[in-house]
Every structure is written in structure tokens, then in C-alpha cells.
Design a protein around this motif. Sequence first.
Motif, PDB file in Angstrom:
ATOM      1  N   THR A  54     -98.713 -60.636 111.229  1.00  0.00           N
ATOM      2  CA  THR A  54     -99.689 -61.732 111.204  1.00  0.00           C
ATOM      3  C   THR A  54     -98.986 -63.090 111.206  1.00  0.00           C
ATOM      4  OG1 THR A  54    -100.921 -60.270 109.754  1.00  0.00           O
ATOM      5  CG2 THR A  54    -101.834 -62.458 110.119  1.00  0.00           C
ATOM      6  N   ASP A 153    -104.048 -57.929 118.422  1.00  0.00           N
ATOM      7  CA  ASP A 153    -103.402 -57.382 117.232  1.00  0.00           C
ATOM      8  C   ASP A 153    -103.794 -55.917 117.086  1.00  0.00           C
ATOM      9  OD1 ASP A 153    -101.807 -57.415 114.968  1.00  0.00           O
ATOM     10  OD2 ASP A 153    -103.472 -57.936 113.645  1.00  0.00           O
ATOM     11  N   GLU A 154    -102.876 -55.097 116.636  1.00  0.00           N
ATOM     12  CA  GLU A 154    -103.127 -53.653 116.528  1.00  0.00           C
ATOM     13  C   GLU A 154    -103.718 -53.142 117.834  1.00  0.00           C
ATOM     14  OE1 GLU A 154    -102.178 -52.063 113.863  1.00  0.00           O
ATOM     15  OE2 GLU A 154    -102.222 -53.467 112.190  1.00  0.00           O
TER      16      GLU A 154
END
Length: 606
Positions: A54, A153-154
Motif C-alpha cells: 500500500t 491492487d491484489e
Amino acid sequence: MSTFHDLGLNNDLLQAITDLGFVKPSEVQEKAIPVLLESERDLVALAQTGTGKTAAFGFPMLQKIDINSRTTQGLILSPTRELCLQITNELKAYGKYCNGLNVVAVYGGASITDQARDIKRGAQIIVATPGRMKDMISRNLVDITKIEYSVLDEADEMLNMGFKEDINDILSHTPADKSTWLFSATMPREVAAIAKDFMHNPHEITVGNKNESSNNVSHEYYLVNARDRYQALKRLADANPDIFSVVFCRTKRDTQKVAEQLIEDGYNAGALHGDLSQNQRDLVMNAFRKNQIQMLVATDVAARGIDVDDVTHVINYQLPDEVETYTHRSGRTGRAGKTGVSMVIVSKSEVRKIKSIERIIKKEFDKKDIPNGMEICEVQLMSLANKIHNTEINHEIDKYLTSINELFEDTSKEELIKKVFSVEFTRFFNYYQKSKDLNVSEGSNRDESEREFKGGKNDSTRYFINVGSKDGFDWMKLKDFLKDQLNLGRDDVFKVETKDSFSFFNTENELREQVLAHFTDFKHEGRFVNVEVSENRGGGGRRDGKKRSGSKGGERRGGNKDGRPRRSGDFKASNGDKSGRPKRRSEGGDSRSNNSNISRPRRSRR
Ligand code: ADP
Ligand code: MG
């Protein structure tokens, strides 16, 4: 390079980093931040969970956007609402000295108009789940045509969850010349395809081996019979009085069931899965973050990426279907430099999976034994001794001391200590004194359930049911039917065998009454379905389907397989409840409904 300052971050961000207590950049931060700050290149970063991704995209994005503009310049897509909120909060913390920064979270299950209003106020960064984002775009509630930086993200998890089309759709509304930063724990083909389709000559970063597990986590497995899983889970919890854990199940249903059972048995537990309302999920997550829940029972999807510090144990109640998923699970512990333990409860048929996990995580498992009753009693006793030793005296009790002292006038210190400890010890002792050994040896080629199947040791009940393959049942369908009817889990109904017009199945003895009661005068699709205890305890079953009467009572055994009188009401431990787990004094509240545990006084964890 070794400090955040060296990476090129500005003072506002450095100040926030100091406040957050980050001393050194993590590897992915060290590798990603300078590249993102200095160039407009796309980026593919592979790093396991808990490595600080992050901040790796958050800091550069905060530094690069124009805070004085109210145009939306950054878009971060993440798979779940929880992650979306988590990222939003992190970014706000990173940007606390960036005056005028507005980060808005966009996710399903909350008011879309509120979210649209927050964006209209001038959100420089939107953090969104793909489904809701697509919704907002199609309703013209958001303008992402000026996006300069997009983050996936992910990414692997978003694709796993079927968001590929949504992501395509969303990105098609963004400018072609934006930068795209993709973060993923694993690099399956689909992620590579996204990188190829949407990115131009991306800079690639890999941190550690892509599936390698953190060095802070040790891995243990416990071999038990499949139907002893739940008992094993409770023992692991009891043997670790300060446990703060995520317990992973494979399905939403099992997740809910295990959590409910734990709550009923007096543990501070909560469920987290996709069938709960947003509100319920928030409640559970908040309680977990505040350490009010000691055992968060969760599905993989719901717990993906969740970052709660100080998780001491990850318990794999069931192994995941995909071996890679194990890395994500175990990554919930051992975070931020702390150590953690990832425990796996396996049955014989799954034990070979441990080997494939070892290959992927490049770590070895320790095979451990489920602690026996006396070991647990000892742990609990010593934990109490330490707690008492470390307790600060509350002088509110001073005014009662005269009467208390009177009561103990003739009690020596030695005797008093024995009595105090007996209060706790007796509960656990009574509970565990006749408990059986749950461990299965790896050497024997048949596990206990199989022995029992051949007519040996027996603490399960075999039933006859008058439906069979003629009625459209094979063993799997019948098992599903029984599980649904009786509201049981996947391990509760076993040895299902279907014949032409009748079938057999087994459950634990303790479920016998429930099973028989449920199928009394029971009609399914217009015909009577009859269940009776079968005399034949072996696997073969009776073939004639006749002479069933008289077998109903069957052999009765006292207590359950633990030798513990469960649900029978004859449990007489000092603080015990009917569910059979000794209840703590502090937990002796009246209500045990879901969530009631949240406000209960809890045990301190250290
Ligand atoms: P990931 O997305 O890779 O799973 P997160 O970004 O959620 O990891 O970070 C995991 C935890 O580590 C968070 O609590 C975060 O605040 C903390 N963290 C991130 N970077 C650092 C750092 N450089 N030093 C200390 N803690 C950090
Ligand atoms: Mg993350």
C-alpha cells in the motif's frame, strides 16, 4: 538506499512516515518508490501480503498528484470492501500533512449517492471495488477521464473473483496515456494477460520468491480424523490462552457454522464472509481490530489482504482448494516484524497436500500433536498464575476487604492459593479429564474412521434411509441433502452409501437424536422419508431393507467422543455451560447470541 528520505519522498510524507513509526522502507517500497517517483513508467510488482505494498504505491501517488486540483487523478481498484476501506485509511494517514487531500472509498453495500457526493467535492484519489466503480461510471456519477495513475491492487484476487470484465470496462474509460501500477501476490496467466493488454513496457519488481512465506511465520500441522476437526480447533485455542487468530474455512457455510459453534461454546469468536450484511461485517472487523474477538473465522475472499497487527495464529481449519491460497492465509500473521504461527488441521486424506505447500512456500512444517487435556489444564493454570501475578490491585475492593478477610481468617496463604487456582483449574480439569487423544498417527494406513467403517471402534451412528439411486440420489447428492436438511457441516455426515431404493449414512452419536427427530413424519417431494438407526455398523449395510424395527435405540454410549458429556446437561463444572466448555467468570454473561461477545469483558492478551 536505506531511508525514506533517500527514496525521494517530500517532507509532508516524511513527517507522516515518522508519525506512523515506519523506520525503514520495506523491500517492495525500496524498489518501487524511486521508480514511480522518477518516471511515468508502468509497473508490475509481485510481493506477498504484508510486505507494505500500500505504501509502495500510496506514497508515490500522493507525491505526484496535484493536491490543489480537485480533479480525480488517481484510481485504485481493490477486490473487497474491507481492503478498499483499509487502503483509504492508510492513504489518509500517509497524506495527513497534505492539506486539501481528499481520498474517497467507493464500494458496494453503501449509499451510492453519498459516495458520488463525496467525489463531487473534489476527490483527487478514488479507492474502489470494481463492481461499484462500474456502476458509478454507467450512471455518470464519476469522471475518470483525467486519471493519471491507476493501481490494480491484489490483481490476482480481483481476477479470481471474476472482476476481469469490470476492470476492462473501467480502464476503457481512462486515458490511454495514464500510468498503471499492478500489484499482486502471485502471477497467474490471467494477471500476465492484464499486464500485457493494459500496460506498456512495465518495470517489473519481484520481492522474495513470489509465493515464499514470511520468515516470521512458522508452520505446523496437526493430523486428526476429519470429524474431530472442531474439537481439535478448540484444543488449539485452549492451549493458547492469549490467542488472537484468523481461522480459515473453505466455504461461507462452514465459516458461519464454526463461528457460531465457537460462540456457543464460550469463545470470543466472530464470522467474516460474503453472505453477511455490510453492517455485520463492519461490526465483526471493528471488534477484531480492537482485539475484542480472539478468533475471527473467515473465508479466503473476505480476509484477503486484511491487515490487523498482532495476529498470533492463523488456523487452517480446512486447507484451501488451491495451494497458493495458503500463502495468503499465513500472511495474516507474522506482520510488521512480529512472529506468528500458521497451524493446519488436516485429516489423513489431505496430508499429502502439506508436501505441496512446503514446496511452494519453501518452508517445512512441524508435525505437532494436538495437546491433551492435562497439557491444556497446565497451560491454563500457568496463564492464570501469570495473570494474577501481573494484576494491578484495584483499590475499589479495599472497602470489602474486612469481610473477605474475616471469611479467610483461618485460611493459610498456601491453602488460599490452592483454592484460588482450583476455581479455574477445576473447570478445565472437569472438562478435559476424560478427553481422548485426537491425534492420528501418520504411519498407520487407515485412519480411525476407516477402522470404524470396518466394524471396529464405534462412536458414530449408522442410519438407514428409505431413498436411494432410484430417487435420483448418488452419495454426494444424498450427503448434500442430509447436510442441508440437518443444517450440518461437510464432515458431519459420512460414509454415505446409496443403494437402489435405500441408503446408509453415519453421524456422530451425539447427533442421533437430532437426526431421528428431524426425520420423524418427514415428507420430501410428497413422500415419506424414513430414517432409522441401522443395526449394521459396518460399511456393507443391510441389503434387504427389511427388519428395521427394534433397532432404533441402538447402542447408547454416554458422552461424546471426547468422553465429555456434551449437550446432555449433566456437566457440573463450577462455571461450565451446557455446551461443555468451561466458561470463564468474566464471560459468564447471560446472552450468547452472535455479537453479544463483542462487548463482553475480555481476557487481556498479554
Ligand atoms: P500488503 O499490501 O503488502 O499486504 P500492507 O500495505 O497492508 O501490506 O502493509 C502491511 C503492514 O505493514 C501495514 O500495517 C503497514 O502500515 C505496515 N508497514 C508498511 N510499510 C512499513 C514500513 N516501511 N515499516 C513498518 N511498517 C510498515
Ligand atoms: Mg495490500
